[in-house]
Design an enzyme around this catalytic site. Structure first.
Site, PDB file in Angstrom:
ATOM      1  N   SER A 106       0.642  -1.362   0.067  1.00  0.00           N
ATOM      2  CA  SER A 106       0.124  -0.120  -0.195  1.00  0.00           C
ATOM      3  C   SER A 106       0.986   1.945  -0.032  1.00  0.00           C
ATOM      4  CB  SER A 106      -0.883  -0.358   0.787  1.00  0.00           C
ATOM      5  OG  SER A 106      -1.726   0.968   1.005  1.00  0.00           O
ATOM      6  N   ASP A 157      -9.467  -4.718  -5.946  1.00  0.00           N
ATOM      7  CA  ASP A 157      -9.544  -2.693  -5.012  1.00  0.00           C
ATOM      8  C   ASP A 157     -10.039  -1.523  -5.098  1.00  0.00           C
ATOM      9  OD1 ASP A 157      -7.642  -1.508  -3.649  1.00  0.00           O
ATOM     10  OD2 ASP A 157      -6.674  -2.122  -3.905  1.00  0.00           O
ATOM     11  N   HIS A 188      -8.089  -4.885  -1.117  1.00  0.00           N
ATOM     12  CA  HIS A 188      -6.962  -3.445  -0.966  1.00  0.00           C
ATOM     13  C   HIS A 188      -5.977  -5.133  -0.002  1.00  0.00           C
ATOM     14  CE1 HIS A 188      -4.386  -0.541  -1.340  1.00  0.00           C
ATOM     15  NE2 HIS A 188      -3.998  -0.299  -0.629  1.00  0.00           N
TER      16      HIS A 188
HETATM   17  C1  MLT Z   1      -1.072   6.731  -0.128  1.00  0.00           C
HETATM   18  O1  MLT Z   1      -1.718   6.907   0.284  1.00  0.00           O
HETATM   19  O2  MLT Z   1      -0.122   5.750  -0.817  1.00  0.00           O
HETATM   20  C2  MLT Z   1      -2.649   5.099  -1.143  1.00  0.00           C
HETATM   21  O3  MLT Z   1      -3.462   5.699  -0.941  1.00  0.00           O
HETATM   22  C3  MLT Z   1      -2.512   3.565  -0.478  1.00  0.00           C
HETATM   23  C4  MLT Z   1      -2.634   3.901   0.642  1.00  0.00           C
HETATM   24  O4  MLT Z   1      -2.173   4.567   2.304  1.00  0.00           O
HETATM   25  O5  MLT Z   1      -4.511   3.964   2.037  1.00  0.00           O
END
Ligand code: MLT
Length: 204
Positions: A106, A157, A188
């Protein structure tokens, strides 16, 4: 030595296993991905920094304007700071940057990708789990030659738009990376298929 990131380092027991750089997701910490690393590569050395940006108490590696909206200057600055830490820690702990493989989830996957785009010499490759296009800029030609990248994304996702994984793959291939881009039947969160794919990619 005074490091810029709080982190865990665990020496490896198998010199043949590539050392792993673990990059956690939003709200996580440096311990989150340790069990994943042990599953993927039991004897690998592990370097795992803690994100130093707080979003209402949830730790991350760079600030964001909103979900899926990023400030390129902030991302660039944080990417260089983390890359400087990786370079210094690799020297200190005796890790070969050409073999160091990021495993990022992520937000951690997103900064793994921007490191490949902006500071390719600090990593040898990456397993990038649930990333999106954060910096819409191709890697410099030949900067990722001989580096392998696995992109794993969930087909359902809600955070990562479906066109992003192929776009990110193209941005990395522009630098000469050997990119494997794969979708799993997931949201996700990670599922068993991610582990199976990542494990076989790490030890083909
Ligand atoms: C981010 O902000 O890097 C992406 O949206 C992934 C997350 O942290 O949810």
């Amino acid at each position: 030595m005074n490091f810029s990131y709080h982190h865990i380092f665990q020496p490896g027991s198998d010199p043949a296993a590539a050392p792993l750089l673990l990059l956690h997701g939003t709200g996580g910490n440096e311990r989150d991905l340790l069990p994943l690393a042990r599953t993927l590569s039991p004897g690998a050395a592990v370097l795992s920094p803690r994100g130093d940006v707080s979003e209402h108490g949830a730790l991350r590696f760079f600030a964001r304007l909103a979900e899926g909206r990023f400030d390129p200057a902030e991302v660039t600055r944080r990417t260089h700071t983390l890359a400087d830490f990786i370079a210094a820690a690799s020297t200190h702990y005796g890790l070969d940057p050409a073999r160091l493989t990021a495993v990022g989830f992520s937000n951690g996957a997103n900064i793994a990708a921007t490191i490949l785009q902006l500071r390719p010499t600090v990593l040898g490759g990456a397993v990038i789990l649930r990333s999106m296009v954060v910096l819409d800029q191709p890697a410099t030609s030949a900067s990722l030659s001989n580096k392998r990248v696995l992109l794993l994304n969930g087909a359902a996702d809600p955070i990562v738009p479906l066109d992003h994984p192929p776009r990110l793959a193209a941005l990395l291939r522009a630098g000469g990376a050997e990119v494997t881009q794969q979708m799993v039947t997931a949201s996700h969160g990670l599922i068993a298929d991610d582990l199976t794919a990542a494990k076989s990619w790490l030890s083909p």
